[in-house]
Design an enzyme around this catalytic site. Structure first.
Site, PDB file in Angstrom:
ATOM      1  CB  CYS A 259       5.445   2.393   7.329  1.00 59.28           C
ATOM      2  SG  CYS A 259       4.961   3.883   6.450  1.00 59.28           S
TER       3      CYS A 259
ATOM      4  N   GLY B 216       0.831  -1.195   0.000  1.00 57.28           N
ATOM      5  CA  GLY B 216       0.000   0.000   0.000  1.00 57.28           C
ATOM      6  C   GLY B 216       0.865   1.244   0.000  1.00 57.28           C
TER       7      GLY B 216
ATOM      8  CD  GLN C 271       3.425   5.894   2.611  1.00 55.26           C
ATOM      9  OE1 GLN C 271       2.442   5.308   2.172  1.00 55.26           O
ATOM     10  NE2 GLN C 271       4.475   5.268   3.130  1.00 55.26           N
TER      11      GLN C 271
ATOM     12  CG  HIS D  80      -0.323   1.329   7.258  1.00 54.88           C
ATOM     13  ND1 HIS D  80       0.666   0.931   8.137  1.00 54.88           N
ATOM     14  CD2 HIS D  80       0.279   2.161   6.383  1.00 54.88           C
ATOM     15  CE1 HIS D  80       1.810   1.519   7.805  1.00 54.88           C
ATOM     16  NE2 HIS D  80       1.611   2.269   6.741  1.00 54.88           N
ATOM     17  CD  GLU D  81      -1.089   2.463   2.851  1.00 52.89           C
ATOM     18  OE1 GLU D  81      -0.661   3.638   2.824  1.00 52.89           O
ATOM     19  OE2 GLU D  81      -0.326   1.489   3.010  1.00 52.89           O
TER      20      GLU D  81
END
Ligand code: NI
Length: 172
Positions: free
Chosen positions: A93, A46, A51, A135-136
């Site tokens: 991550c 992901g 990011q 998470h995303e």
């Protein structure tokens, strides 16, 4: 398509809440294509837009090694837990390379949002895909998975971070 540099822990953009996408244009499609390529090159499951330094609410995912076809993108994602059950598993991550810790997440979630053309999409996901969604979406709220760790594991992770080779800028 092109890859874009991944922002690393410490970059303020990772602590910034991304903005709702309102224009479903060529720039958004280009961004999504680049994010997929960047995620693939980095070997992630992901990647959230902040990011790559873009504060728009969109993430890409690829759990196709678990279930065929489980690859794509979601714009303006919103999720809710289905049931109370949680899962604990190693999480990492791309913005915090080398740090992997047991992280508790909901086992099953329903995510709703839009595709690149603005059409509504939704999916119910469990396991790794559910973990990815949580998470995303956290990334899009400016939250890193370190915040979801138990106090003990967070301490461990922060110690590993201080010693990480990619995190050696001078500090005053
Ligand atoms: Ni991440």
């Amino acid at each position: 398509m092109a890859t874009r540099p991944i922002r690393m822990f410490g970059d303020p953009v990772l602590r910034t809440r991304a903005q709702e996408v309102t224009e479903f244009d060529a720039a958004l499609e280009h961004l999504i294509d680049d994010m997929l390529e960047t995620m693939d090159e980095a070997g992630g499951v992901g990647l959230a837009a902040n990011q790559v330094g873009v504060t728009k609410r969109v993430f890409v995912y690829d759990c196709s090694h678990i279930e065929e076809g489980l690859r794509g993108h979601i714009v303006n994602p919103v999720w809710e837990a289905i049931g109370e059950e949680t899962q604990i598993d190693q999480e990492g991550c791309l913005s915090i390379p080398g740090v992997q810790k047991d992280t508790e997440r909901f086992q099953t979630v329903k995510v709703s949002g839009q595709d690149k053309d603005g059409n509504p999409v939704s999916m119910v996901a469990s396991g790794l895909m559910a973990r990815c969604i949580q998470h995303e979406t956290d990334h899009l709220d400016g939250i890193l998975f370190l915040k979801r760790l138990s106090p003990e594991l967070r301490k461990e992770a922060m110690a590993e971070l201080r010693n990480a080779e990619w995190n050696q800028e001078p500090r005053g």
